[in-house]
Every structure is written in C-alpha cells, then in structure tokens.
Scaffold this active site. Structure first.
Site, PDB file in Angstrom:
ATOM      1  N   ASP A 134       4.074  52.834 121.523  1.00 15.03           N
ATOM      2  CA  ASP A 134       2.774  52.324 121.114  1.00 15.03           C
ATOM      3  C   ASP A 134       2.851  51.820 119.675  1.00 15.03           C
ATOM      4  OD1 ASP A 134       1.849  53.268 123.566  1.00 15.03           O
ATOM      5  OD2 ASP A 134       1.236  55.191 122.711  1.00 15.03           O
ATOM      6  N   MET A 135       1.983  50.884 119.348  1.00 19.10           N
ATOM      7  CA  MET A 135       1.998  50.319 118.000  1.00 19.10           C
ATOM      8  C   MET A 135       1.822  51.409 116.940  1.00 19.10           C
ATOM      9  SD  MET A 135      -0.245  47.145 116.447  1.00 19.10           S
ATOM     10  CE  MET A 135      -1.823  48.018 116.412  1.00 19.10           C
TER      11      MET A 135
END
Length: 294
Positions: A134-135
């Site tokens: 995930d970012m």
C-alpha cells in the site's frame, strides 16, 4: 536477452520439456521458438526436448524480442533508490512511505516502479511487479528484472514459498503473544478503497501475529503473511479490535503521523540459483519506545 543458468546440486533430473514447461513455466509459444530456433543449449550443445538434464548442467536460453515484448514505463529518479538485493533476475528495494508501488495511469512517473525502471536503465532491462505494498506502507518490495522469471516467482508466492514479515504498531494488546487469524476478506460494498471480513464470499486470508513489545497503550507486532490479500494485515487487526495506529482507512481517529506498518524482511530460496535469500530493511520503521517518546 540471453541467460545461462547452472542447475543447482539438488536439481531432480528431468527432460528439457519438463524443465521448461513444469519447472520454469515457459509459455507454449516461447517453448516452440526455443526449440525451432535452437535457442536453448545444454552445456553448449543443442539437445532434443525429450533428452534429460541433470544437476550441474548449464542451460543457456536466448529469448528474442517477439518472445517477451517490452512494455512502456516512464522513468523516474533512480538515484536515491535503496537496493537490498540484486542479481541478473531479481531486485529487492526499500520503499518509503507515501509512495505508490506502480502507476495507475500511464502518465505517472513518481511511483516505485518508475524509479526502479530509471535505476535499471543502464542495464537495458525493465522491472516487473511481483507483489505490492500500500502507498502508506514502507519496506521491502521485490521486482523481476525479466518476464522469464516472473511466473516462477508468482507460483512461489501462491505456494507460500516466499516469507514476508512486517512490523505493526497497534492500539492495545492481543489476547495471546502468538495468534493466527484465519478470516476471509472481501471488498467493502460501501467504500471501494476498503476491504472487510467476508466469511461468505471473501477470499481466504491467513496472518500470523507475534507480540515483540507492549505497554498499556499499544503493542509492537511481527506479522507473517501466509496469503496476500489487499489490506490483509490492516483488516485482520481491525477485526480483532486492535487497528494499526495511524491507519487512515481503518483507524482514522488514531494518533500517528503515518501508517505504522513496515515490511521489514523477505526470505526465500532463489528458484534459479538455489541461493537462500534473506533480506532485511536497513530502516527499522519504528519502535514502541520511539513512538511514545514523540
């Protein structure tokens, strides 16, 4: 592109057809061209596909551009890339927080994939995404440096032969120091960004948790993925009533300047060299003490 691979000492003797199709997952079309164009050599010699190969044999594969066509990816900035492992086939890098793993649109050039592509430009190769973070999650990500090894690594992930370890800082304490969560995960019907526990129609998701340190307010966990669902660790911990501190989706009211989730280690046996690869992030991510001293 051409690769010479020495079959490892524990290699089980098989014919060339089995090596290419079953062990290395080479597509049928590519196998056809390897055979008809005599682009596969064993110890420097052309053999028929029913002939046997053994441990210690050197397999030389020559792929043409039509076998594995290149794709387009914009180049980013590879100068500040932190590389933990690299060989002819794979590269493992340390992703900072607030960075996407790969672009969602063709015009994007500030994702990790873009930066790895820039770093690899002098080698004349492109990176291929093996798995994602995930970012908001920092830590180790592996990329393939050629499309030949990509399905091999993909199968290793499916068969749970790549161990991925995370650190997570959570609210409260788990009921046990060692805990396994086996709860199916599906999409959240009300928020497309999120996932939720869905035992009826979700996909199998298994996470192992171990408490490293804890106090009255929070705990530092080691998390081991057995499956790789989107937001798996985040959703499983929320389901236990112990969401990750700083999680903007599953714990939006918590104190924390970032999502306290860090992919700190990768462990696997290299499928082509039989080398044991142990990679650990140079950045610890965070600790219980440092967080509470802020």
């Amino acid at each position: 592109m051409q690769y010479s691979i020495t079959l490892p000492t524990n290699f089980e003797t098989c014919d060339i057809q089995t090596l290419l199709e079953i062990k290395w997952l080479v597509p049928r079309k590519v196998r056809h061209f390897l055979r008809t164009k005599k682009n596969i050599l064993v110890n420097g010699q052309t053999l028929l596909f029913h002939e046997m190969v053994h441990a210690g044999d050197v397999i030389t594969l020559t792929f043409e551009e039509s076998d594995y066509p290149n794709y387009n990816v914009l180049k980013g900035n590879g100068y500040d890339l932190e590389v933990l492992f690299e060989d002819e086939h794979l590269i493992i890098v340390d992703k900072p927080i607030k960075m996407k793993t790969h672009p969602n649109e063709a015009a994007e050039d500030d994702t990790l994939l873009n930066h790895v592509a820039s770093y690899l430009t002098p080698q004349g190769v492109l990176p291929y995404v093996v798995h994602r973070l995930d970012m908001e999650t920092s830590g180790l990500i592996m990329f393939a440096k050629n499309p030949f090894i990509l399905p091999i690594i993909g199968r290793m992930l499916e068969e749970k032969n790549i161990k991925r370890s995370y650190h997570a800082l959570i609210k409260g304490q788990l009921t046990k120091d060692y805990l396994t969560v086996n709860k199916k995960i599906g999409r959240d019907r009300h928020d497309r960004r999120k996932r939720r526990i869905d035992e009826r129609s979700g996909k199998t998701a298994i996470t192992h948790f171990a408490t490293i340190d804890s106090n009255q307010q929070s705990s530092l966990l080691r998390c081991e993925l057995e499956t790789g669902r989107t937001h798996q660790i985040r959703v499983h911990l929320q389901s236990l009533g112990h969401p990750i501190i700083g999680d903007p989706l599953y714990n939006p009211k918590s104190r924390g300047e970032r999502l306290m989730l860090h992919a700190f280690a990768l462990h696997f046996t290299h499928p082509l060299t039989d080398q044991e690869i142990h990679c650990q992030s140079n950045t610890s991510g965070f600790s219980l003490k440092s967080f509470h001293n802020k």
